[in-house]
Design a protein around this motif. Sequence first.
Motif, PDB file in Angstrom:
ATOM      1  N   LEU A  38       0.831  -1.205   0.000  1.00 37.18           N
ATOM      2  CA  LEU A  38       0.000   0.000   0.000  1.00 37.18           C
ATOM      3  C   LEU A  38       0.867   1.257   0.000  1.00 37.18           C
ATOM      4  O   LEU A  38       0.591   2.219  -0.727  1.00 37.18           O
ATOM      5  N   LEU A  39       1.931   1.249   0.792  1.00 35.48           N
ATOM      6  CA  LEU A  39       2.830   2.401   0.829  1.00 35.48           C
ATOM      7  C   LEU A  39       3.543   2.583  -0.508  1.00 35.48           C
ATOM      8  O   LEU A  39       3.771   3.713  -0.961  1.00 35.48           O
ATOM      9  N   GLU A  40       3.898   1.477  -1.142  1.00 35.14           N
ATOM     10  CA  GLU A  40       4.570   1.579  -2.442  1.00 35.14           C
ATOM     11  C   GLU A  40       3.605   2.054  -3.528  1.00 35.14           C
ATOM     12  O   GLU A  40       3.978   2.832  -4.411  1.00 35.14           O
ATOM     13  N   TYR A  41       2.337   1.588  -3.486  1.00 33.78           N
ATOM     14  CA  TYR A  41       1.318   2.111  -4.400  1.00 33.78           C
ATOM     15  C   TYR A  41       1.253   3.641  -4.259  1.00 33.78           C
ATOM     16  O   TYR A  41       1.198   4.380  -5.251  1.00 33.78           O
ATOM     17  N   LEU A  42       1.221   4.072  -2.999  1.00 30.19           N
ATOM     18  CA  LEU A  42       1.069   5.508  -2.709  1.00 30.19           C
ATOM     19  C   LEU A  42       2.253   6.301  -3.271  1.00 30.19           C
ATOM     20  O   LEU A  42       2.070   7.314  -3.945  1.00 30.19           O
ATOM     21  N   GLU A  43       3.471   5.826  -3.006  1.00 24.50           N
ATOM     22  CA  GLU A  43       4.657   6.552  -3.476  1.00 24.50           C
ATOM     23  C   GLU A  43       4.737   6.548  -4.997  1.00 24.50           C
ATOM     24  O   GLU A  43       5.072   7.571  -5.612  1.00 24.50           O
ATOM     25  N   GLU A  44       4.446   5.411  -5.605  1.00 24.60           N
ATOM     26  CA  GLU A  44       4.492   5.332  -7.070  1.00 24.60           C
ATOM     27  C   GLU A  44       3.519   6.323  -7.687  1.00 24.60           C
ATOM     28  O   GLU A  44       3.843   7.049  -8.634  1.00 24.60           O
ATOM     29  N   ASP A  45       2.291   6.375  -7.143  1.00 17.60           N
ATOM     30  CA  ASP A  45       1.277   7.275  -7.701  1.00 17.60           C
ATOM     31  C   ASP A  45       1.640   8.735  -7.453  1.00 17.60           C
ATOM     32  O   ASP A  45       1.389   9.605  -8.302  1.00 17.60           O
ATOM     33  N   PHE A  46       2.244   8.995  -6.283  1.00 19.10           N
ATOM     34  CA  PHE A  46       2.657  10.369  -5.959  1.00 19.10           C
ATOM     35  C   PHE A  46       3.621  10.902  -7.022  1.00 19.10           C
ATOM     36  O   PHE A  46       3.433  12.006  -7.556  1.00 19.10           O
ATOM     37  N   TYR A  47       4.633  10.119  -7.344  1.00 18.89           N
ATOM     38  CA  TYR A  47       5.618  10.584  -8.331  1.00 18.89           C
ATOM     39  C   TYR A  47       5.029  10.610  -9.742  1.00 18.89           C
ATOM     40  O   TYR A  47       5.389  11.473 -10.553  1.00 18.89           O
ATOM     41  N   ALA A  48       4.133   9.675 -10.046  1.00 19.15           N
ATOM     42  CA  ALA A  48       3.507   9.675 -11.363  1.00 19.15           C
ATOM     43  C   ALA A  48       2.681  10.945 -11.553  1.00 19.15           C
ATOM     44  O   ALA A  48       2.746  11.590 -12.618  1.00 19.15           O
ATOM     45  N   GLN A  49       1.907  11.316 -10.516  1.00 18.50           N
ATOM     46  CA  GLN A  49       1.101  12.539 -10.625  1.00 18.50           C
ATOM     47  C   GLN A  49       2.000  13.777 -10.754  1.00 18.50           C
ATOM     48  O   GLN A  49       1.696  14.692 -11.528  1.00 18.50           O
ATOM     49  N   ALA A  50       3.093  13.790 -10.006  1.00 20.43           N
ATOM     50  CA  ALA A  50       3.998  14.941 -10.062  1.00 20.43           C
ATOM     51  C   ALA A  50       4.616  15.083 -11.440  1.00 20.43           C
ATOM     52  O   ALA A  50       4.708  16.194 -11.995  1.00 20.43           O
ATOM     53  N   LEU A  51       5.056  13.970 -12.009  1.00 17.14           N
ATOM     54  CA  LEU A  51       5.694  14.015 -13.328  1.00 17.14           C
ATOM     55  C   LEU A  51       4.695  14.385 -14.425  1.00 17.14           C
ATOM     56  O   LEU A  51       5.081  14.944 -15.463  1.00 17.14           O
ATOM     57  N   ASN A  52       3.422  14.092 -14.183  1.00 17.66           N
ATOM     58  CA  ASN A  52       2.402  14.404 -15.180  1.00 17.66           C
ATOM     59  C   ASN A  52       1.951  15.859 -15.137  1.00 17.66           C
ATOM     60  O   ASN A  52       1.241  16.305 -16.041  1.00 17.66           O
TER      61      ASN A  52
END
Length: 271
Positions: A70-84
């Motif tokens: 769950l924490l890794e899902y959160l971090e992955e999505d955080f950086y994906a949203q930032a890069l987008n």
Amino acid sequence: MNLFHILSELEKVEPETMAKLNSRRDIFSSLASMGKKAALAAAPIAIGSAFNKAMAGTKDVFDVFNYALLLEYLEEDFYAQALNKAGLIPAGAPTSAIQLIKKHETAHVALLKGALGAKANPRPKGFDFGPAFDNYANFLAYAQSLEDTGVRAYKGKAGEIKDAGNPNNYLTVALQIHSVEARHASHIRAMRRANGVMQANWITNAEANGAVAAVYGPGKPATTFPSEANVMQGGVDLTTLGYTKEQVSEAFDEGLDQETVVSIAGPFIQS
């Protein structure tokens, strides 16, 4: 993530592991037979599947790994949203660093899902990081909060999986991810310093410096999960040995309990 290095190190630490898995030669041969891109994408899942076949995991271990997932899902999505978000992260070295960290988080997700197999929990409906992407300074402050939380979360769970089978590959995998998360945290701190926040690459006296303060505070119970300002190690107050509080707090990281971690990360998760 260098998977061949992981296998080599795993073989050094737990030689019996490789005997329980398909032979190392077979794993390498299998990976080598894939196209390069296909191997990079599939290898974490393939190795995780091998772990599942070799080890009989307990419910507690699966719970811990789903918590980590769950924490890794959160971090992955955080950086994906930032890069987008166009214009949020300066071009050049900052963007390259965040792209690389995002790739690491994606690899962590793949490895944990592979290890969990059918027991892996699905990705939440979505994540809402509020004002994190309003500007670059906000983004870095949130990134530091999430990375430092991740480091403390992994350490806080080590005790629950330390006896998970023999050989204990679950603990090996968790510690390998934990060390990378610590490097992410250090690099994000350097990026904040380059953006004007005066702080070191490590934590001093539980100072948040604009990040989420609860990340650096005590957990529950505080006797087991002290704040990052803790100076007691092995029952000894290290300041009595001539070290300053700053030196002691910088030299040791503290784990954090699941309840406190969820209270920090939970508001970002849309179930």
